[in-house]
Design a protein around this motif. Structure first.
Motif, PDB file in Angstrom:
ATOM      1  N   LEU A  27      -4.031   7.960  -6.081  1.00 24.90           N
ATOM      2  CA  LEU A  27      -3.362   9.197  -6.441  1.00 24.90           C
ATOM      3  C   LEU A  27      -4.106  10.024  -7.482  1.00 24.90           C
ATOM      4  O   LEU A  27      -3.668  11.096  -7.824  1.00 24.90           O
ATOM      5  CB  LEU A  27      -1.942   8.896  -6.940  1.00 24.90           C
ATOM      6  N   GLN A  28      -5.235   9.521  -7.986  1.00 30.57           N
ATOM      7  CA  GLN A  28      -5.969  10.338  -8.926  1.00 30.57           C
ATOM      8  C   GLN A  28      -6.486  11.582  -8.211  1.00 30.57           C
ATOM      9  O   GLN A  28      -6.768  11.543  -7.025  1.00 30.57           O
ATOM     10  CB  GLN A  28      -7.192   9.599  -9.509  1.00 30.57           C
ATOM     11  N   LYS A  29      -6.587  12.659  -8.961  1.00 32.69           N
ATOM     12  CA  LYS A  29      -7.115  13.891  -8.396  1.00 32.69           C
ATOM     13  C   LYS A  29      -8.543  13.630  -7.926  1.00 32.69           C
ATOM     14  O   LYS A  29      -9.320  12.966  -8.590  1.00 32.69           O
ATOM     15  CB  LYS A  29      -7.092  14.989  -9.459  1.00 32.69           C
ATOM     16  N   MET A  30      -8.862  14.144  -6.781  1.00 34.21           N
ATOM     17  CA  MET A  30     -10.185  13.942  -6.218  1.00 34.21           C
ATOM     18  C   MET A  30     -11.145  14.969  -6.787  1.00 34.21           C
ATOM     19  O   MET A  30     -10.821  16.149  -6.861  1.00 34.21           O
ATOM     20  CB  MET A  30     -10.115  14.050  -4.700  1.00 34.21           C
ATOM     21  N   ILE A  31     -12.309  14.513  -7.183  1.00 34.91           N
ATOM     22  CA  ILE A  31     -13.355  15.406  -7.677  1.00 34.91           C
ATOM     23  C   ILE A  31     -14.369  15.570  -6.560  1.00 34.91           C
ATOM     24  O   ILE A  31     -15.017  14.604  -6.152  1.00 34.91           O
ATOM     25  CB  ILE A  31     -14.011  14.848  -8.952  1.00 34.91           C
ATOM     26  N   PHE A  32     -14.464  16.770  -6.050  1.00 35.47           N
ATOM     27  CA  PHE A  32     -15.344  17.041  -4.920  1.00 35.47           C
ATOM     28  C   PHE A  32     -16.745  17.372  -5.408  1.00 35.47           C
ATOM     29  O   PHE A  32     -16.927  17.962  -6.467  1.00 35.47           O
ATOM     30  CB  PHE A  32     -14.788  18.197  -4.083  1.00 35.47           C
ATOM     31  N   THR A  33     -17.745  16.990  -4.606  1.00 38.18           N
ATOM     32  CA  THR A  33     -19.134  17.300  -4.919  1.00 38.18           C
ATOM     33  C   THR A  33     -19.606  18.428  -4.004  1.00 38.18           C
ATOM     34  O   THR A  33     -18.962  18.741  -3.000  1.00 38.18           O
ATOM     35  CB  THR A  33     -20.033  16.064  -4.708  1.00 38.18           C
ATOM     36  N   ASN A  34     -20.732  19.004  -4.344  1.00 34.45           N
ATOM     37  CA  ASN A  34     -21.266  20.119  -3.560  1.00 34.45           C
ATOM     38  C   ASN A  34     -22.195  19.673  -2.438  1.00 34.45           C
ATOM     39  O   ASN A  34     -22.648  20.499  -1.651  1.00 34.45           O
ATOM     40  CB  ASN A  34     -22.022  21.088  -4.478  1.00 34.45           C
ATOM     41  N   ASP A  35     -22.491  18.376  -2.354  1.00 32.63           N
ATOM     42  CA  ASP A  35     -23.469  17.914  -1.376  1.00 32.63           C
ATOM     43  C   ASP A  35     -22.882  17.599   0.000  1.00 32.63           C
ATOM     44  O   ASP A  35     -23.619  17.268   0.928  1.00 32.63           O
ATOM     45  CB  ASP A  35     -24.216  16.686  -1.913  1.00 32.63           C
ATOM     46  N   LYS A  36     -21.569  17.737   0.145  1.00 33.76           N
ATOM     47  CA  LYS A  36     -20.914  17.404   1.404  1.00 33.76           C
ATOM     48  C   LYS A  36     -19.674  18.260   1.551  1.00 33.76           C
ATOM     49  O   LYS A  36     -18.991  18.544   0.570  1.00 33.76           O
ATOM     50  CB  LYS A  36     -20.533  15.919   1.367  1.00 33.76           C
ATOM     51  N   ALA A  37     -19.351  18.661   2.770  1.00 29.75           N
ATOM     52  CA  ALA A  37     -18.162  19.478   3.011  1.00 29.75           C
ATOM     53  C   ALA A  37     -16.912  18.759   2.491  1.00 29.75           C
ATOM     54  O   ALA A  37     -16.799  17.532   2.603  1.00 29.75           O
ATOM     55  CB  ALA A  37     -18.019  19.761   4.499  1.00 29.75           C
ATOM     56  N   ILE A  38     -15.975  19.513   1.949  1.00 31.35           N
ATOM     57  CA  ILE A  38     -14.762  18.944   1.367  1.00 31.35           C
ATOM     58  C   ILE A  38     -13.977  18.138   2.401  1.00 31.35           C
ATOM     59  O   ILE A  38     -13.508  17.037   2.110  1.00 31.35           O
ATOM     60  CB  ILE A  38     -13.889  20.040   0.723  1.00 31.35           C
ATOM     61  N   TYR A  39     -13.864  18.651   3.612  1.00 33.93           N
ATOM     62  CA  TYR A  39     -13.079  17.919   4.611  1.00 33.93           C
ATOM     63  C   TYR A  39     -13.714  16.567   4.928  1.00 33.93           C
ATOM     64  O   TYR A  39     -13.007  15.594   5.206  1.00 33.93           O
ATOM     65  CB  TYR A  39     -12.857  18.762   5.876  1.00 33.93           C
ATOM     66  N   LEU A  40     -15.044  16.461   4.858  1.00 32.42           N
ATOM     67  CA  LEU A  40     -15.711  15.180   5.083  1.00 32.42           C
ATOM     68  C   LEU A  40     -15.508  14.228   3.910  1.00 32.42           C
ATOM     69  O   LEU A  40     -15.354  13.016   4.109  1.00 32.42           O
ATOM     70  CB  LEU A  40     -17.204  15.396   5.343  1.00 32.42           C
ATOM     71  N   GLN A  41     -15.472  14.776   2.689  1.00 34.02           N
ATOM     72  CA  GLN A  41     -15.185  13.935   1.527  1.00 34.02           C
ATOM     73  C   GLN A  41     -13.755  13.398   1.600  1.00 34.02           C
ATOM     74  O   GLN A  41     -13.489  12.247   1.250  1.00 34.02           O
ATOM     75  CB  GLN A  41     -15.398  14.727   0.240  1.00 34.02           C
ATOM     76  N   MET A  42     -12.839  14.230   2.069  1.00 35.53           N
ATOM     77  CA  MET A  42     -11.459  13.790   2.234  1.00 35.53           C
ATOM     78  C   MET A  42     -11.371  12.713   3.319  1.00 35.53           C
ATOM     79  O   MET A  42     -10.638  11.728   3.169  1.00 35.53           O
ATOM     80  CB  MET A  42     -10.575  14.988   2.597  1.00 35.53           C
ATOM     81  N   ALA A  43     -12.125  12.878   4.398  1.00 31.97           N
ATOM     82  CA  ALA A  43     -12.153  11.881   5.468  1.00 31.97           C
ATOM     83  C   ALA A  43     -12.704  10.556   4.938  1.00 31.97           C
ATOM     84  O   ALA A  43     -12.166   9.485   5.250  1.00 31.97           O
ATOM     85  CB  ALA A  43     -12.994  12.390   6.637  1.00 31.97           C
ATOM     86  N   ASP A  44     -13.750  10.635   4.120  1.00 29.36           N
ATOM     87  CA  ASP A  44     -14.309   9.423   3.515  1.00 29.36           C
ATOM     88  C   ASP A  44     -13.267   8.705   2.667  1.00 29.36           C
ATOM     89  O   ASP A  44     -13.188   7.478   2.666  1.00 29.36           O
ATOM     90  CB  ASP A  44     -15.524   9.757   2.645  1.00 29.36           C
ATOM     91  N   ARG A  45     -12.473   9.467   1.957  1.00 31.70           N
ATOM     92  CA  ARG A  45     -11.446   8.869   1.105  1.00 31.70           C
ATOM     93  C   ARG A  45     -10.398   8.125   1.941  1.00 31.70           C
ATOM     94  O   ARG A  45     -10.016   7.004   1.602  1.00 31.70           O
ATOM     95  CB  ARG A  45     -10.788   9.955   0.249  1.00 31.70           C
ATOM     96  N   LEU A  46      -9.956   8.728   3.033  1.00 33.11           N
ATOM     97  CA  LEU A  46      -9.005   8.035   3.900  1.00 33.11           C
ATOM     98  C   LEU A  46      -9.645   6.794   4.516  1.00 33.11           C
ATOM     99  O   LEU A  46      -9.000   5.746   4.630  1.00 33.11           O
ATOM    100  CB  LEU A  46      -8.497   8.967   4.995  1.00 33.11           C
ATOM    101  N   CYS A  47     -10.905   6.899   4.886  1.00 30.88           N
ATOM    102  CA  CYS A  47     -11.607   5.728   5.413  1.00 30.88           C
ATOM    103  C   CYS A  47     -11.714   4.633   4.358  1.00 30.88           C
ATOM    104  O   CYS A  47     -11.573   3.446   4.679  1.00 30.88           O
ATOM    105  CB  CYS A  47     -12.990   6.126   5.929  1.00 30.88           C
ATOM    106  N   ASP A  48     -11.947   5.006   3.105  1.00 32.64           N
ATOM    107  CA  ASP A  48     -11.962   4.022   2.019  1.00 32.64           C
ATOM    108  C   ASP A  48     -10.623   3.300   1.920  1.00 32.64           C
ATOM    109  O   ASP A  48     -10.567   2.084   1.721  1.00 32.64           O
ATOM    110  CB  ASP A  48     -12.257   4.692   0.669  1.00 32.64           C
ATOM    111  N   GLU A  49      -9.537   4.038   2.082  1.00 33.22           N
ATOM    112  CA  GLU A  49      -8.194   3.444   2.027  1.00 33.22           C
ATOM    113  C   GLU A  49      -7.999   2.458   3.180  1.00 33.22           C
ATOM    114  O   GLU A  49      -7.392   1.397   3.000  1.00 33.22           O
ATOM    115  CB  GLU A  49      -7.118   4.535   2.090  1.00 33.22           C
ATOM    116  N   ILE A  50      -8.532   2.786   4.342  1.00 37.83           N
ATOM    117  CA  ILE A  50      -8.429   1.888   5.494  1.00 37.83           C
ATOM    118  C   ILE A  50      -9.253   0.628   5.240  1.00 37.83           C
ATOM    119  O   ILE A  50      -8.782  -0.493   5.446  1.00 37.83           O
ATOM    120  CB  ILE A  50      -8.863   2.606   6.792  1.00 37.83           C
ATOM    121  N   LEU A  51     -10.488   0.804   4.768  1.00 40.77           N
ATOM    122  CA  LEU A  51     -11.336  -0.353   4.481  1.00 40.77           C
ATOM    123  C   LEU A  51     -10.739  -1.249   3.403  1.00 40.77           C
ATOM    124  O   LEU A  51     -10.870  -2.473   3.455  1.00 40.77           O
ATOM    125  CB  LEU A  51     -12.736   0.096   4.059  1.00 40.77           C
ATOM    126  N   ALA A  52     -10.082  -0.651   2.421  1.00 40.51           N
ATOM    127  CA  ALA A  52      -9.472  -1.415   1.329  1.00 40.51           C
ATOM    128  C   ALA A  52      -8.199  -2.138   1.786  1.00 40.51           C
ATOM    129  O   ALA A  52      -7.642  -2.947   1.040  1.00 40.51           O
ATOM    130  CB  ALA A  52      -9.157  -0.490   0.154  1.00 40.51           C
TER     131      ALA A  52
END
Length: 147
Positions: A27-52
């Motif tokens: 639930l922490q606020k996500m800090i987005f980087t400029n090296d990847k599209a935001i929607y892909l960073q969000m997808a990575d986060r959901l994938c991290d939740e699945i892997l965890a």
């Protein structure tokens, strides 16, 4: 820790869904980087939740709207994230009910991430090890001390 989702079983009409809606674990606020599209960073986060293991096969994930609110992004960005994950076979939509994790999602994510790690991260790690004179024994000791 505050939860933005109800811990009650989710229902559709008076019928309970196959899986109750689980609270979003990061639930922490996500800090987005400029090296990847935001929607892909969000997808990575959901994938991290699945892997965890926070979301397993056929578990319901947060709604597009809830996910957008949680991460403080435009709903259209969250829609793009979910569409991307659906195309990749990570999640599927039950019309009118929500999005769920596919049975093969965890394995697909692992395969893709391992391939990326081997092709991108490892070559750079090996290059740095050579430059710094770090041998595999030192890496093994560090690995064992972390375990």
């Amino acid at each position: 820790m505050s939860l933005c989702f109800s811990l009650r079983p989710a229902t559709f009409g008076s019928l309970p869904l196959h899986s109750p809606l689980k609270p979003f674990h990061s639930l922490q606020k996500m800090i987005f980087t400029n090296d990847k599209a935001i929607y892909l960073q969000m997808a990575d986060r959901l994938c991290d939740e699945i892997l965890a293991g926070h979301y397993k096969a056929d578990d319901r994930i947060p709604s597009v709207r809830d996910y957008a609110v949680t991460l403080e992004v435009n709903i259209n960005t969250a829609v793009k994230t979910y569409e991307h994950l659906a195309r990749e076979g990570i999640i599927y939509n039950r019309r009118g009910i929500g999005y769920f994790v596919t049975p093969e999602a965890r394995e697909q994510i692992l395969q893709r991430r391992r391939a990326t790690f081997r092709s991108q991260a490892l070559p750079e790690l090996f290059r740095q090890m050579k430059l710094l004179g770090i041998g595999i024994e030192e890496i093994q000791r560090a690995w064992q001390s972390e375990s």
